[in-house]
Design an enzyme around this catalytic site. Structure first.
Site, PDB file in Angstrom:
ATOM      1  N   ASN A  81      -6.320  -3.075   8.256  1.00  0.00           N
ATOM      2  CA  ASN A  81      -4.775  -3.879   9.774  1.00  0.00           C
ATOM      3  C   ASN A  81      -5.118  -5.294   9.379  1.00  0.00           C
ATOM      4  O   ASN A  81      -4.498  -6.628   8.773  1.00  0.00           O
ATOM      5  CB  ASN A  81      -5.474  -3.845  11.266  1.00  0.00           C
ATOM      6  CG  ASN A  81      -4.439  -4.117  11.759  1.00  0.00           C
ATOM      7  OD1 ASN A  81      -3.724  -5.064  11.624  1.00  0.00           O
ATOM      8  ND2 ASN A  81      -4.094  -3.346  13.433  1.00  0.00           N
ATOM      9  N   ASP A  82      -6.246  -6.395  10.487  1.00  0.00           N
ATOM     10  CA  ASP A  82      -6.599  -7.698  10.523  1.00  0.00           C
ATOM     11  C   ASP A  82      -6.555  -8.257   8.992  1.00  0.00           C
ATOM     12  O   ASP A  82      -5.891  -9.241   8.538  1.00  0.00           O
ATOM     13  CB  ASP A  82      -7.606  -7.698  11.053  1.00  0.00           C
ATOM     14  CG  ASP A  82      -6.996  -7.818  12.618  1.00  0.00           C
ATOM     15  OD1 ASP A  82      -6.798  -7.418  12.844  1.00  0.00           O
ATOM     16  OD2 ASP A  82      -8.630  -7.482  13.118  1.00  0.00           O
ATOM     17  N   VAL A  83      -6.310  -7.720   7.625  1.00  0.00           N
ATOM     18  CA  VAL A  83      -7.469  -8.447   6.659  1.00  0.00           C
ATOM     19  C   VAL A  83      -5.443  -8.020   5.571  1.00  0.00           C
ATOM     20  O   VAL A  83      -5.773  -8.873   5.054  1.00  0.00           O
ATOM     21  CB  VAL A  83      -7.678  -7.676   5.746  1.00  0.00           C
ATOM     22  CG1 VAL A  83      -9.130  -8.102   6.547  1.00  0.00           C
ATOM     23  CG2 VAL A  83      -7.428  -6.431   5.359  1.00  0.00           C
TER      24      VAL A  83
END
Lengths: 466, 94
Positions: A392-394
């Site tokens: 997700n965040d990456v």
């Protein structure tokens, strides 16, 4: 005899260095690991020859119990639980150093005419301090990895307590260096405070930062061993401890860099969600409202059918869903149809350095297909489909184009550059940073809601029916 | 004091060796690297063996602590080497 034993320790240290050198390539790594094991055998035999060893029974019992536990554990642990195992082993390493330091203190007090030097006293405290912090810190980390210990909310309180403990430990160290004789009570109290310190240090660190914590504790376990080497005047221990210490520190640096955060920020800043992320549910709904394009497994199968190159982007969710075997199956099917397949690995994907690589290796993905972030990023532009699996965040483009984002500046996988991005995810829930992901509302992004394993199995079935 | 200088020299040089080697380890092998370094940090077992072996200055307590340390260190040694081998075998086969 003593020189012979010390020569043996030198031999084992050299074997450890050669063993680590083997780790620089997957082709030589198995041999390297065996060299390390031979080095350990040499060291154990040398220690048994020491004239201070009078009875072998207790040693044998300890080796059999510990060896048995370690062997069975190593055979049974699933690859998805490697972070927990490594974290626990860090803790045992620290704990062993702590116990050896205390035992050798007791022995020193029963040695007639024992004269302590300041450096011996400092090594003693260092070994107790680092060993104890590693022991309890690692077990808090294991608890967090297993989802049984949640992140502490009150970061300031923990910070204050850590400072208080640090002052007490410092004062105790100064007193101990001046009066090292018969200081059982002091050592005991310092030991307990350091055990507490380990808990206090790791509790406020966010679950997403576990790769950093595990690497750092890995380093601590080496430093504790080196300190024990200074107490025992054992150069083999000093060399090995510093190798492990260096290894852990390097990995810690790599992990911090991959998150664009300083070590201090990870250790004392609290979790990312608290540092400015942590968007509420209604804000998140407003962010995604009407902008998300949904697709199902059949749609994805049709898109893949016309693709000529596909990049898989695995994240922690892949491990949770145990979807690595399904991923490999899908990849094999694509390859059979002449589609080029690669895997993009972000350095902090998963819960420890290299976690994704081990999972995919277990599913028999050739390691040549696992590509590092810097190498794969330019290739997304040529990719027809990027399949995001539990990352997700990456993959959040906000990290590169939104200076207001809490993750701004973090290096990301440039998934959004692929012609089509398929995100397989259970829901639109945020990642560890607690912020919505801009990738999910991009024009070229399709959200396929569901469990990563099941969705891929349905895609495989649909492709076979096409 | 001479002993300390020698030990410090070894300590510092070993850190440099460690940094040089570890920097060349590819990210693919970072997990086996960590479990492998867990295994070699079990070297503290040599100190534990001497405490557990009941030399002339040992007490009941130091022997017990020594045996516990042998147990912990050998979990690291056996667990570490075997699990590292298990992972590396997976990387080896195509």
């Amino acid at each position: 005899m003593n020189s012979f034993i010390n020569l043996c320790y030198l031999v084992s240290a050299v074997l450890f260095i050669l063993g680590l050198k083997g780790m620089t390539s997957p082709k030589t790594a198995v041999r390297g690991n065996k060299l390390g094991a031979i080095g350990m055998t040499v060291a154990i035999v040398a220690a048994l020859l020491d004239h201070n060893v009078l009875s072998y029974w207790w040693i044998l019992i300890g080796l059999v119990i510990g060896g048995g536990i370690g062997y069975v554990w190593s055979k049974r642990v699933p690859m998805t639980s490697m972070p927990e195992m490594v974290a626990a082993l860090n803790g045992f390493g620290g704990g062993a150093s702590l116990l050896v330091a205390v035992a050798s203190y007791i022995e020193s007090q029963h040695t007639p005419l024992f004269a302590s030097t300041p450096d011996w006293s400092i090594a003693m405290i260092a070994s107790v301090l680092v060993g104890a912090v590693t022991l309890t810190g690692s077990f808090i980390a294991v608890g967090k990895l297993m989802g049984k210990v949640s992140d502490a909310k009150n970061v300031r309180l923990y910070k204050a307590l850590v400072k208080l403990c640090a002052i007490v430990v410092l004062a105790g160290t100064v007193y101990f260096v001046m009066h090292p004789a018969n200081a059982y009570l002091l050592i005991g109290v310092l030991g307990l405070i350091c055990l507490l310190l380990g808990v206090l240090l790791v509790m406020p660190i966010g679950g997403a930062d576990m790769p950093v914590v595990i690497s750092l504790l890995n380093s601590y376990s080496g430093i504790a061993g080196a300190a024990t080497g200074f107490i025992l005047h054992n150069n083999g221990l000093i060399i090995t401890g510093s190798l492990v210490g260096a290894s852990g520190i390097i990995l810690t640096g790599i992990m911090c860099k991959a998150m664009n955060r300083s070590l201090t920020n990870v250790l004392f800043g609290g979790s990312l969600a608290e540092q400015g992320g942590g968007v509420s549910k209604s804000e998140s709904d407003a962010f995604y409202d009407g902008k998300v394009k949904q697709a199902d497994a059949d749609d994805l199968a049709m898109i893949l059918d016309t693709a000529s190159s596909v990049i898989f982007v695995p994240g922690y969710g892949l491990a949770v869903a145990q979807a690595h075997h399904a991923t490999r199956e899908l990849a094999t099917l694509l390859e059979k149809r002449g589609i080029k397949v690669k895997y993009a690995i972000h350095p902090v994907a998963g819960r420890m350095p290299g976690h994704m690589n081990v999972l995919l290796a277990e599913a028999e993905v050739p390691y040549e297909q696992l590509i590092e972030m810097d190498v794969i990023n330019p290739e997304f532009q040529q990719a027809d489909v990027a399949i995001v699996l539990g990352a997700n965040d990456v993959t959040n483009p906000a990290a590169s184009d939104d200076p207001a984002s809490p993750i701004y500046g973090m290096p990301i996988l440039e998934v959004h550059n692929a012609k089509t991005v398929a995100v397989i995810k259970r829901s639109l829930s945020p990642g560890f940073a607690g912020i919505p992901n801009k990738l999910f509302i991009n024009d070229n992004t399709l959200m396929v809601f569901g469990d990563a394993k099941e969705v891929q199995q349905r895609v495989i079935a649909a492709m076979n029916d096409l | 004091m001479d002993m300390l200088i020698i030990s410090l020299t070894i300590f510092v040089l070993a850190i440099f060796v460690g940094v040089e080697i570890i920097n060349k380890v590819p990210p693919t092998l970072h997990t086996p690297l960590m479990s492998g370094s867990n295994a070699i940090s079990g070297i503290v077992v040599v100190g534990a063996i001497i405490s557990a072996g009941g030399g002339e200055h040992t007490t009941a307590l130091s022997t017990i602590l020594g045996v516990l340390a042998v147990i912990l260190a050998s979990i690291n040694i056996f667990g570490g080497f075997f699990v590292t081998n298990r992972m590396l075998q997976m990387f080896k086969k195509k």
